[in-house]
Design a protein around this motif. Sequence first.
Motif, short mmCIF file in Angstrom:
data_model
loop_
_atom_site.label_atom_id
_atom_site.label_comp_id
_atom_site.label_asym_id
_atom_site.label_seq_id
_atom_site.Cartn_x
_atom_site.Cartn_y
_atom_site.Cartn_z
N ALA A 135 0.84 -1.21 0.00
CA ALA A 135 0.00 0.00 0.00
C ALA A 135 0.87 1.26 0.00
O ALA A 135 0.60 2.22 -0.74
N ILE A 136 1.92 1.26 0.83
CA ILE A 136 2.81 2.42 0.92
C ILE A 136 3.56 2.62 -0.39
O ILE A 136 3.73 3.75 -0.87
N TYR A 137 4.00 1.53 -1.00
CA TYR A 137 4.71 1.61 -2.28
C TYR A 137 3.80 2.21 -3.35
O TYR A 137 4.22 3.10 -4.11
N HIS A 138 2.55 1.71 -3.41
CA HIS A 138 1.56 2.26 -4.36
C HIS A 138 1.35 3.76 -4.10
O HIS A 138 1.25 4.56 -5.02
N ALA A 139 1.25 4.12 -2.82
CA ALA A 139 1.00 5.52 -2.45
C ALA A 139 2.16 6.41 -2.89
O ALA A 139 1.96 7.49 -3.45
N LEU A 140 3.40 5.96 -2.63
CA LEU A 140 4.57 6.73 -3.05
C LEU A 140 4.60 6.91 -4.57
O LEU A 140 4.89 8.00 -5.08
N MET A 141 4.27 5.84 -5.30
CA MET A 141 4.23 5.92 -6.76
C MET A 141 3.18 6.92 -7.23
O MET A 141 3.38 7.64 -8.22
N ALA A 142 2.05 6.96 -6.52
CA ALA A 142 0.92 7.78 -6.95
C ALA A 142 1.15 9.27 -6.71
O ALA A 142 0.60 10.10 -7.45
N VAL A 143 1.95 9.63 -5.70
CA VAL A 143 2.05 11.05 -5.33
C VAL A 143 3.41 11.66 -5.62
O VAL A 143 3.63 12.84 -5.33
N THR A 144 4.34 10.87 -6.18
CA THR A 144 5.68 11.41 -6.45
C THR A 144 6.15 11.01 -7.85
O THR A 144 5.56 10.14 -8.50
N LYS A 145 7.25 11.60 -8.26
CA LYS A 145 7.98 11.18 -9.46
C LYS A 145 9.45 11.08 -9.09
O LYS A 145 9.90 11.70 -8.10
#
Length: 472
Positions: free
Chosen positions: A185-195
């Motif tokens: 979940a955290i990995y998905h979240a990081l991918m979703a809000v950053t580049k």
Amino acid sequence: MQRKETLYLKIAKIIEEQIQNETLLLGDKLPSIRSVQKLHNVSINTAKQAYLELESRSLIESRPKTGYYVSKTSQRKLALPSVTAIADAGKGKTPEDLISKVYDTIAKPDVTQFALGLPGRNFLPLAKLNKGVIKAIRSRSDSGTDLEPVQGSEHLRREIAKWSLVLEGKVTEDDLVITSGAMNAIYHALMAVTKPGDSVAIESPAYFGILQAIKLLGLKAVELPTHPVYGIDLDALKKVLPAISACCFVTNFNNPMGFQMPDENKKELVRLITAYNVPLIEDDIYGNLYFGAERPKPCKFYDEAGLVLWAGSVSKTLAPGYRVGWIAPGQFKDKIIRQKLVQTVCNPSLYSDVIADFLEHGRYDHHLRMFRNKLYANYLQFQRAVETYFPDNTKISQPKGGFMLWLELDKRICTEDLYDAAGAMNINFAPGRMFSQHDQYNNCMRLNYAMEWNDRAEEGLQKLGKLVKNSI
């Protein structure tokens, strides 16, 4: 509102001082909430808030049907860990080598395992889980072979939403996405809000899994000073907010420090990220393992803008190997669902059914009550053992829940060297350097106390304490 907050904190401070100067002794019964209300001429809610504040700091404990008492953890002999000045941290060795070294030993049955961040088998309802798997297979016409919706089992999402009473209905089944555990979940979240190249604010020390995810995605971790009781330094955060793309914090029973961020700090944190439009990834995986009277609220509770991505799972509480987690991603939901479709498509349906059934019929709540009681008893045993066997200048955290204990040892000690010496005696722990991208916390260690407390565990801590004393 400000007056009410000031009053309950004032009352809590009076009682805290009475405990510290031993006017109130270990095990003493406190006045009833009604008595406190009359004595200080305040509302019942204000009196309750004062006691909840003291309970959240492990100074007092509630006993069903009898009232509140000065807790066993209030009479600490050792100091709290220091707040590290991150700006002075060196940038030498990175922790990847040490993480691999520790993980290479976790499957060895002859090792007394203080390093692994997982509950021991004696904490888990294995027989009930086995029955749940059999029931799930029998009740499905496909025996669990069909694909689930990408967002996750509707049944499981509905049960998580119903069960998350701490959010008071602010999260519905449609707000949730099922993931393969909290780290996914955290990995998905990081991918979703950053580049790649973006900066992410984290606590320091921080859970090494989050550090590794940030590095793997080509992001930069900005470590912030963190207090062992109150959590992240909000003034330090405010200074870096204009330059970061996201925050990633464990606000309830942080790993490795064990702190519970106070509600006022959580409100201020949400206010800050909203003002700067910076998403907060909130890892709330330990939130249900509280020692106080009630489950602490996550930052998600105060989020009106959909900027808090709230992650949880049953990996630390019920079934580590099932890899059932979830995230309420707010305004980033559609992006995370698209990412999941590409990466994993869906989750195993059988495990979703087992967990949903546990939630629906109250078995999870029953299990958590037993689990929390065992954890608290273990925490007291570990605290006593560290105070007995380790040097007097050892500093020890004061967790309000979860199952991690953070120790800060004499500055002359290197816990990486100590790790090798302990390994030769079949004793394992997590050296402090694992919890930072910088070469720091070399004189610290993390211990997991979610294990069976027996002679072997005590003997392991005794040997570890002796190693520390001999290293000075």
